[in-house]
Write a protein that holds these residues in place. Structure first.
Motif, PDB file in Angstrom:
ATOM      1  N   ALA A 222       2.423   0.287  -6.014  1.00 30.68           N
ATOM      2  CA  ALA A 222       3.388  -0.356  -5.121  1.00 30.68           C
ATOM      3  C   ALA A 222       4.741  -0.512  -5.807  1.00 30.68           C
ATOM      4  CB  ALA A 222       2.857  -1.709  -4.660  1.00 30.68           C
ATOM      5  N   MET A 223       4.730  -0.901  -7.077  1.00 35.36           N
ATOM      6  CA  MET A 223       5.974  -1.092  -7.830  1.00 35.36           C
ATOM      7  C   MET A 223       6.716   0.229  -8.018  1.00 35.36           C
ATOM      8  SD  MET A 223       4.375  -3.800 -10.562  1.00 35.36           S
ATOM      9  CE  MET A 223       5.672  -3.597 -11.769  1.00 35.36           C
ATOM     10  N   ALA A 224       5.965   1.315  -8.190  1.00 34.69           N
ATOM     11  CA  ALA A 224       6.601   2.618  -8.350  1.00 34.69           C
ATOM     12  C   ALA A 224       7.322   3.043  -7.077  1.00 34.69           C
ATOM     13  CB  ALA A 224       5.549   3.658  -8.735  1.00 34.69           C
ATOM     14  N   LEU A 225       6.767   2.671  -5.926  1.00 32.56           N
ATOM     15  CA  LEU A 225       7.343   3.078  -4.647  1.00 32.56           C
ATOM     16  C   LEU A 225       8.403   2.101  -4.141  1.00 32.56           C
ATOM     17  CD1 LEU A 225       4.051   4.271  -2.914  1.00 32.56           C
ATOM     18  CD2 LEU A 225       5.946   5.711  -3.686  1.00 32.56           C
ATOM     19  N   PHE A 226       8.274   0.841  -4.552  1.00 26.90           N
ATOM     20  CA  PHE A 226       9.230  -0.192  -4.122  1.00 26.90           C
ATOM     21  C   PHE A 226       9.423  -1.151  -5.292  1.00 26.90           C
ATOM     22  CE2 PHE A 226      10.365  -4.168  -1.791  1.00 26.90           C
ATOM     23  CZ  PHE A 226      11.523  -3.700  -1.180  1.00 26.90           C
ATOM     24  N   PRO A 227      10.270  -0.796  -6.255  1.00 27.59           N
ATOM     25  CA  PRO A 227      10.415  -1.580  -7.483  1.00 27.59           C
ATOM     26  C   PRO A 227      10.763  -3.044  -7.257  1.00 27.59           C
ATOM     27  CG  PRO A 227      11.495   0.557  -7.714  1.00 27.59           C
ATOM     28  CD  PRO A 227      11.097   0.428  -6.275  1.00 27.59           C
ATOM     29  N   SER A 228      11.375  -3.362  -6.133  1.00 27.18           N
ATOM     30  CA  SER A 228      11.785  -4.746  -5.866  1.00 27.18           C
ATOM     31  C   SER A 228      10.630  -5.641  -5.462  1.00 27.18           C
ATOM     32  CB  SER A 228      12.854  -4.774  -4.771  1.00 27.18           C
ATOM     33  OG  SER A 228      13.993  -4.039  -5.150  1.00 27.18           O
TER      34      SER A 228
ATOM     35  N   GLU B 251       2.878   1.910   2.984  1.00 28.91           N
ATOM     36  CA  GLU B 251       1.958   3.022   2.767  1.00 28.91           C
ATOM     37  C   GLU B 251       1.148   2.818   1.496  1.00 28.91           C
ATOM     38  OE1 GLU B 251      -0.389   6.079   3.165  1.00 28.91           O
ATOM     39  OE2 GLU B 251       0.978   5.355   4.717  1.00 28.91           O
ATOM     40  N   ALA B 252       1.759   2.266   0.450  1.00 25.83           N
ATOM     41  CA  ALA B 252       1.030   1.998  -0.792  1.00 25.83           C
ATOM     42  C   ALA B 252      -0.082   0.992  -0.559  1.00 25.83           C
ATOM     43  CB  ALA B 252       1.994   1.491  -1.864  1.00 25.83           C
ATOM     44  N   TYR B 253       0.189  -0.043   0.213  1.00 27.35           N
ATOM     45  CA  TYR B 253      -0.848  -1.029   0.522  1.00 27.35           C
ATOM     46  C   TYR B 253      -1.937  -0.408   1.392  1.00 27.35           C
ATOM     47  CZ  TYR B 253       0.960  -5.295  -1.559  1.00 27.35           C
ATOM     48  OH  TYR B 253       1.343  -6.259  -2.462  1.00 27.35           O
ATOM     49  N   ARG B 254      -1.532   0.393   2.359  1.00 27.78           N
ATOM     50  CA  ARG B 254      -2.514   1.041   3.228  1.00 27.78           C
ATOM     51  C   ARG B 254      -3.436   1.935   2.405  1.00 27.78           C
ATOM     52  NH1 ARG B 254       0.795   3.094   6.549  1.00 27.78           N
ATOM     53  NH2 ARG B 254       0.753   1.374   8.024  1.00 27.78           N
ATOM     54  N   ALA B 255      -2.884   2.641   1.434  1.00 34.01           N
ATOM     55  CA  ALA B 255      -3.687   3.522   0.590  1.00 34.01           C
ATOM     56  C   ALA B 255      -4.665   2.748  -0.274  1.00 34.01           C
ATOM     57  CB  ALA B 255      -2.764   4.363  -0.297  1.00 34.01           C
ATOM     58  N   SER B 256      -4.343   1.481  -0.564  1.00 36.42           N
ATOM     59  CA  SER B 256      -5.250   0.652  -1.358  1.00 36.42           C
ATOM     60  C   SER B 256      -6.249  -0.101  -0.490  1.00 36.42           C
ATOM     61  CB  SER B 256      -4.457  -0.343  -2.212  1.00 36.42           C
ATOM     62  OG  SER B 256      -3.832  -1.318  -1.401  1.00 36.42           O
ATOM     63  N   GLY B 257      -6.247   0.186   0.816  1.00 41.54           N
ATOM     64  CA  GLY B 257      -7.211  -0.434   1.728  1.00 41.54           C
ATOM     65  C   GLY B 257      -6.719  -1.681   2.417  1.00 41.54           C
TER      66      GLY B 257
END
Length: 251
Positions: A22-28, A188-194
Motif C-alpha cells: 500500500a505504501m509503495a502505491l500511495f506513499p502518503s 486496489e492494494a487493499y482489495r488485493a490483500s482481501g
C-alpha cells in the motif's frame, strides 16, 4: 496494517507485507493514518469536554495507545466506553488490554458493523452503556471498508435512528477528491490483500450526517478539524491526509 502505519507493535508479517504494498502505491498512507488517528484523539477529547460520558467505538481495530477510552477517561474518569470489532485477533488483544481498566467502564464486543441491530443488542453494550442516554458514536476509518453506496448509509442511518437526542457522531473517511489516481491505487492494494473498500466524495460523506447538527468547522479534512493550539502538521496537504472528518450532534 493500521497499527503498523501508526508505529505500533501489534502487527504481523502479513500485515507488514500488505502495508508495504500500500505504501509503495500511495506513499502518503502513513501521513493519512496518523492524521486520522490525531483526529480521533481530538474529537474524543472535545466530546468528553462538552459533556459526553458514553462512547461507542465501532471498528476499533487492534488497540494502539493512546486509545479512545484513555483519551475520554483522561478528561472524565467516569466515562464509559465500548469497543466493537469483528476480528478475533482484535478480541484477544482487547481482552488483555481491558483487564487493566476499571470493571464496568470499558468493554469490548465482538460484533459486525454491518449488523448494527445485533451490535446494539449485545450484552456487553447493554451492560456498559445506557442507550436511553446520549452516546458518542465513533465510526472512524470504518465506512470506507463498506463498499456499496446504499449499504454504508443504511448502517449509519440505523445507528442514528437508534440513538437518543443529544448523541453525537464522529466519522473519518477516505476520499478520492484530492488525489483520485493515488486513492484508486490504494484501494486496489487493499482489495488485493482481501479487504475491499470504497473511497467517497465530499457529497457522499456529507450524507452520513443528514439531519444532525455539525460542530464547527463542519466537514473538513482530518488534519484541519479543530487542531490543538500550537499543533502543526507541517507541510501536510489535503491530498496527503486523504480523509474527510466531521462530528455532529442529534437534535
Amino acid at each position: 496494517m493500521y497499527d503498523y502505519y501508526l508505529g505500533g507493535h501489534t502487527n504481523f508479517p502479513a500485515d507488514r507485507e500488505a502495508a508495504g504494498r500500500a505504501m509503495a502505491l500511495f506513499p502518503s498512507v502513513l501521513v493519512a493514518a496518523r492524521a486520522n488517528r490525531e483526529f480521533m484523539h481530538r474529537a474524543t477529547r472535545f466530546l468528553a469536554t462538552v459533556g459526553m460520558r458514553q462512547f461507542l467505538d465501532v471498528g476499533t481495530g487492534i488497540p494502539t495507545s493512546p486509545n479512545l477510552h484513555e483519551v475520554a477517561q483522561d478528561v472524565a474518569p467516569e466515562a464509559r466506553v465500548v469497543y466493537a470489532d469483528n476480528d478475533p485477533i482484535v478480541l484477544a488483544h482487547a481482552q488483555a488490554l481491558l483487564r487493566s481498566h476499571p470493571a464496568g467502564r470499558t468493554a469490548y464486543v465482538q460484533a459486525d458493523a454491518t449488523d448494527p441491530a445485533a451490535l446494539l443488542a449485545a450484552p456487553e453494550v447493554k451492560q456498559t452503556l445506557d442507550l436511553g442516554e446520549p452516546v458518542a458514536l465513533s465510526l472512524n476509518a470504518l465506512l470506507h471498508f463498506v463498499p456499496g453506496e446504499r449499504r454504508a448509509h443504511e448502517i449509519v442511518e440505523y445507528f442514528k435512528d437508534a440513538l437518543p437526542s443529544g448523541s453525537t457522531l464522529a466519522i473519518s473517511h477516505v476520499t478520492p477528491d484530492f488525489d483520485p489516481e493515488g486513492i484508486a491505487r490504494l484501494t486496489e492494494a487493499y482489495r488485493a490483500s482481501g479487504t475491499p473498500g470504497q473511497a467517497r466524495t465530499r457529497e457522499e460523506f456529507t450524507r452520513f450526517f443528514s439531519g444532525w447538527e455539525l460542530f464547527e468547522p463542519g466537514i473538513t479534512t482530518s488534519h484541519r478539524w479543530r487542531p490543538d493550539p500550537g499543533q502543526t502538521f507541517g507541510d501536510v496537504t489535503d491530498a496527503e491526509a486523504a480523509c474527510y472528518a466531521a462530528v455532529a450532534r442529534k437534535p
